[in-house]
Write a protein that holds these residues in place. Structure first.
Motif, PDB file in Angstrom:
ATOM      1  N   ILE A 125       0.848  -1.185   0.000  1.00 32.45           N
ATOM      2  CA  ILE A 125       0.000   0.000   0.000  1.00 32.45           C
ATOM      3  C   ILE A 125       0.886   1.238   0.000  1.00 32.45           C
ATOM      4  O   ILE A 125       1.961   1.237   0.604  1.00 32.45           O
ATOM      5  N   GLY A 126       0.469   2.274  -0.688  1.00 30.26           N
ATOM      6  CA  GLY A 126       1.263   3.490  -0.782  1.00 30.26           C
ATOM      7  C   GLY A 126       0.648   4.628   0.012  1.00 30.26           C
ATOM      8  O   GLY A 126      -0.358   4.467   0.716  1.00 30.26           O
ATOM      9  N   ALA A 127       1.256   5.799  -0.129  1.00 30.86           N
ATOM     10  CA  ALA A 127       0.753   6.981   0.572  1.00 30.86           C
ATOM     11  C   ALA A 127      -0.627   7.385   0.064  1.00 30.86           C
ATOM     12  O   ALA A 127      -1.346   8.139   0.729  1.00 30.86           O
ATOM     13  N   LEU A 135      -5.184   1.411  -4.282  1.00 32.78           N
ATOM     14  CA  LEU A 135      -5.117  -0.046  -4.379  1.00 32.78           C
ATOM     15  C   LEU A 135      -5.917  -0.558  -5.574  1.00 32.78           C
ATOM     16  O   LEU A 135      -7.003  -0.035  -5.887  1.00 32.78           O
ATOM     17  N   VAL A 136      -5.414  -1.591  -6.217  1.00 33.06           N
ATOM     18  CA  VAL A 136      -6.170  -2.251  -7.281  1.00 33.06           C
ATOM     19  C   VAL A 136      -7.273  -3.080  -6.645  1.00 33.06           C
ATOM     20  O   VAL A 136      -7.264  -3.372  -5.435  1.00 33.06           O
ATOM     21  N   GLU A 137      -8.231  -3.479  -7.438  1.00 33.38           N
ATOM     22  CA  GLU A 137      -9.403  -4.184  -6.915  1.00 33.38           C
ATOM     23  C   GLU A 137      -9.031  -5.483  -6.209  1.00 33.38           C
ATOM     24  O   GLU A 137      -9.621  -5.847  -5.175  1.00 33.38           O
ATOM     25  N   LEU A 138      -8.045  -6.202  -6.735  1.00 30.90           N
ATOM     26  CA  LEU A 138      -7.637  -7.467  -6.123  1.00 30.90           C
ATOM     27  C   LEU A 138      -7.141  -7.258  -4.701  1.00 30.90           C
ATOM     28  O   LEU A 138      -7.464  -8.041  -3.796  1.00 30.90           O
ATOM     29  N   SER A 139      -6.367  -6.199  -4.461  1.00 32.81           N
ATOM     30  CA  SER A 139      -5.863  -5.912  -3.124  1.00 32.81           C
ATOM     31  C   SER A 139      -7.003  -5.502  -2.193  1.00 32.81           C
ATOM     32  O   SER A 139      -7.046  -5.897  -1.023  1.00 32.81           O
ATOM     33  N   ARG A 140      -7.943  -4.711  -2.697  1.00 31.43           N
ATOM     34  CA  ARG A 140      -9.084  -4.318  -1.876  1.00 31.43           C
ATOM     35  C   ARG A 140      -9.914  -5.532  -1.461  1.00 31.43           C
ATOM     36  O   ARG A 140     -10.344  -5.659  -0.305  1.00 31.43           O
ATOM     37  N   GLU A 141     -10.126  -6.442  -2.404  1.00 29.09           N
ATOM     38  CA  GLU A 141     -10.903  -7.644  -2.097  1.00 29.09           C
ATOM     39  C   GLU A 141     -10.213  -8.490  -1.035  1.00 29.09           C
ATOM     40  O   GLU A 141     -10.875  -9.034  -0.140  1.00 29.09           O
ATOM     41  N   ALA A 142      -8.891  -8.598  -1.112  1.00 30.19           N
ATOM     42  CA  ALA A 142      -8.153  -9.395  -0.135  1.00 30.19           C
ATOM     43  C   ALA A 142      -8.281  -8.803   1.264  1.00 30.19           C
ATOM     44  O   ALA A 142      -8.448  -9.535   2.257  1.00 30.19           O
ATOM     45  N   LEU A 143      -8.219  -7.493   1.376  1.00 27.11           N
ATOM     46  CA  LEU A 143      -8.329  -6.835   2.680  1.00 27.11           C
ATOM     47  C   LEU A 143      -9.758  -6.909   3.211  1.00 27.11           C
ATOM     48  O   LEU A 143      -9.985  -7.106   4.414  1.00 27.11           O
ATOM     49  N   ALA A 144     -10.730  -6.773   2.311  1.00 22.63           N
ATOM     50  CA  ALA A 144     -12.124  -6.848   2.739  1.00 22.63           C
ATOM     51  C   ALA A 144     -12.482  -8.244   3.230  1.00 22.63           C
ATOM     52  O   ALA A 144     -13.335  -8.409   4.123  1.00 22.63           O
ATOM     53  N   ALA A 145     -11.826  -9.278   2.684  1.00 18.21           N
ATOM     54  CA  ALA A 145     -12.129 -10.663   3.061  1.00 18.21           C
ATOM     55  C   ALA A 145     -11.357 -11.127   4.288  1.00 18.21           C
ATOM     56  O   ALA A 145     -11.665 -12.179   4.859  1.00 18.21           O
ATOM     57  N   ALA A 146     -10.362 -10.359   4.725  1.00 15.40           N
ATOM     58  CA  ALA A 146      -9.504 -10.785   5.830  1.00 15.40           C
ATOM     59  C   ALA A 146     -10.245 -10.717   7.167  1.00 15.40           C
ATOM     60  O   ALA A 146     -11.103  -9.858   7.383  1.00 15.40           O
ATOM     61  N   GLU A 147      -9.891 -11.643   8.051  1.00 13.43           N
ATOM     62  CA  GLU A 147     -10.391 -11.613   9.424  1.00 13.43           C
ATOM     63  C   GLU A 147      -9.436 -10.850  10.335  1.00 13.43           C
ATOM     64  O   GLU A 147      -9.851 -10.319  11.365  1.00 13.43           O
ATOM     65  N   VAL A 148      -8.159 -10.831   9.962  1.00  6.24           N
ATOM     66  CA  VAL A 148      -7.125 -10.134  10.730  1.00  6.24           C
ATOM     67  C   VAL A 148      -6.240  -9.379   9.751  1.00  6.24           C
ATOM     68  O   VAL A 148      -5.832  -9.935   8.723  1.00  6.24           O
TER      69      VAL A 148
END
Length: 418
Positions: free
Chosen positions: A15-17, A23-36
C-alpha cells in the motif's frame, strides 16, 4: 498435506501513501475478506471503516514476534499491510523466511524507488539503492562514486540532514539532493538542494532521499570496486596485508554472494573488509585478540562502507567456538597457535575453502606439512618496489609471503557447503 500448507495463505498487500484509493481491486478484495490485518500503525490508519477485520500493529522487536503472532491466529484469514512493494526491502522477505514462501500471496504496489525514478526521470536499472532502515549510516559510504545516482531509503525525518552531513564529510558536498515525501499521496512534496548547502528542517518522516553524487575537486578518487585498495586508506599499526598481496589473496579466496568468511588474525581488517565490498550479501567475521586492533578494524570497516563486519575480540581457536560455520577461512596471523589449523579445518563443511598466509619459517613448515597431507596449492608471493639507490634506482624486495590454499573434499554421500 503439511500443517503449514493446510493453513489459509497469508496475503501481503502493498500500500502506498495514496492509501485505499491507490489499491487495485484485487488488493481491496483481499483486505475486505480478511479476518485479521497486521501492519504498522501508519498503514493500518489508511484503511477505511469498510474493512472490518481485527487490526493488529506489529510488536517490537518485529522478527522474533512473527511465529507466535501467526500461531495465535492459526486458521484465520490473515492479511499483512506493507509499504509499496513488500519484496523490496520489505516485510515480505521476513515473512517468507519465517513462515515459508509457499504460505504467502503477495500483491505488490509500486515501490518508493519506482515512484522516485518516475518523478526524477532516472532510469531505474541504472540507479543504486541503499537502505538505511535499521542499518548503520556508514553503509552509504561504499556507494559514493562521482556521477553515481542513488536512492536512499530513509528511516525517519532526520535522514536527509544525516545523508547531507555524511556527503560533506566524505568529499561529496556538491552532490544534488532531492527529498521526495509522501510519494503517490495527496501530500507529495519534493525539496531539493546540495549537500554542502543543506539547511532544510526535518520534513515528513515518509521520505526517500535521491542523491546525484558530485565529488569535491580536491576529493581523491574513491576506493575502487576491485580488491587491492591503497594501503593508506587503512588505519594501521603496521599489521596490514599489503595491497598487492591482498589483491592476490582475495583472488584466491574468491568471494561469492552470500558466503561467510572467517578472517582470523584480523590485524587492520583489510581482508574481511574487501571481502564484504565484493558483494552486499557477503558476510564476514574478523577475529582479533588485541582489543586496540579490534576497535581499529571496526573503524576501518565503517570508513570503507561495510559497517556490517562483525568483529570478535579473542584468541583463536577459543574464540571460534560459537561462530556460525564458515564457507571460507582466511588465516593471516597466529598460525602456530596450538590447534588453530585443525579447528579451522574441522569447522569447514564439505567443499569449504581455506587460505593461509605467512612470512615466518615456522609457519611455513606447518603449511608445508598440511599441504603434504591435504593437497591444495602452495605458492610464494614476492613483490619488489623501485626505490632510489644513490642517484640511481633499484629494487627493494618485500618479505615473501607463503600461501597455502585448499578446498575441503566432498566425501561420497555428502553435499557441498552452501
Amino acid at each position: 498435506m503439511s500443517s503449514a500448507l493446510s493453513e489459509p495463505p497469508v496475503t501481503v498487500v502493498g500500500i502506498g501513501a495514496d492509501g485505499w484509493d491507490g489499491l487495485v481491486e484485487l488488493s481491496r478484495e483481499a483486505l475486505a475478506a480478511a479476518e485479521v490485518v497486521i501492519g504498522g500503525p501508519r498503514q493500518l490508519d489508511l484503511l477505511p471503516a469498510a474493512v472490518t477485520a481485527e487490526r493488529i500493529a506489529w510488536p517490537s522487536p518485529l522478527r522474533p514476534s512473527v511465529p507466535g503472532l501467526f500461531a495465535a491466529h492459526a486458521g484465520r484469514r490473515v492479511a499483512v499491510l506493507a509499504s509499496g512493494d513488500p519484496m523490496f526491502f520489505g516485510i515480505g522477505r521476513t515473512l517468507g523466511e519465517v513462515l515459508g514462501a509457499e504460505r504467502l500471496r503477495v500483491l505488490p504496489h509500486p515501490s518508493s524507488v519506482s515512484y522516485a525514478c518516475a518523478r526524477l526521470g532516472w532510469a531505474l536499472e541504472e540507479t543504486g539503492t541503499v537502505s538505511l532502515v535499521g542499518r548503520d549510516t556508514a553503509t552509504l559510504v561504499g556507494a559514493l562514486f562521482d556521477g553515481q545516482r542513488l536512492l536512499v531509503l530513509s528511516p525517519n525525518a532526520s535522514t536527509p540532514a544525516t545523508v547531507a552531513a555524511l556527503l560533506r564529510e566524505h568529499g561529496f558536498g556538491p552532490s544534488e539532493l532531492h527529498v521526495l515525501e509522501q510519494l503517490g499521496g495527496p501530500g507529495e512534496r519534493t525539496v531539493s538542494g546540495t549537500a554542502e548547502d543543506w539547511a532544510q528542517p526535518p520534513g515528513d518522516p515518509l521520505n526517500i532521499v535521491a542523491v546525484h553524487c558530485r565529488a569535491d575537486r580536491q576529493e581523491r578518487r574513491r576506493p575502487a570496486l576491485v580488491p587491492g585498495l591503497a594501503d593508506e586508506l587503512y588505519e594501521s599499526d603496521g599489521q596490514l596485508t599489503k595491497r598487492h598481496v591482498r589483491a592476490a589473496t582475495l583472488a584466491t579466496l574468491a568471494p561469492a554472494p552470500g558466503e561467510l568468511l572467517w578472517d582470523i588474525g584480523g590485524g587492520s581488517g583489510s581482508i574481511a573488509i574487501e571481502w564484504l565490498r565484493a558483494h552486499r550479501s557477503c558476510q564476514a567475521v574478523s577475529v582479533e585478540r588485541d582489543p586496540v586492533r579490534a576497535a581499529r578494524i571496526t573503524r576501518n570497516a565503517a570508513a570503507l562502507g561495510v559497517p556490517r563486519l562483525r568483529v570478535v575480540t579473542g584468541a583463536a581457536p577459543t574464540a571460534l567456538a560459537e561462530l556460525p560455520r564458515p564457507d571460507v577461512v582466511f588465516i593471516g596471523g597466529g598460525l602456530t597457535a596450538p590447534g588453530l589449523l585443525a579447528a579451522c579445518w574441522a569447522a569447514l563443511g564439505p567443499g569449504g575453502r581455506l587460505v593461509a598466509n605467512t612470512v615466518t619459517l615456522e609457519s611455513e613448515a606447518l603449511l608445508t606439512e598440511w599441504y603434504r597431507r591435504h593437497g591444495g596449492e602452495l605458492l610464494r608471493l614476492a613483490v619488489a618496489h623501485a626505490v632510489p639507490v644513490g642517484g640511481f634506482t633499484g629494487w627493494r624486495q618485500a618479505m615473501p609471503v607463503t600461501q597455502w590454499s585448499v578446498r575441503k573434499p566432498v566425501e561420497p554421500g555428502e553435499s557441498e557447503a552452501l
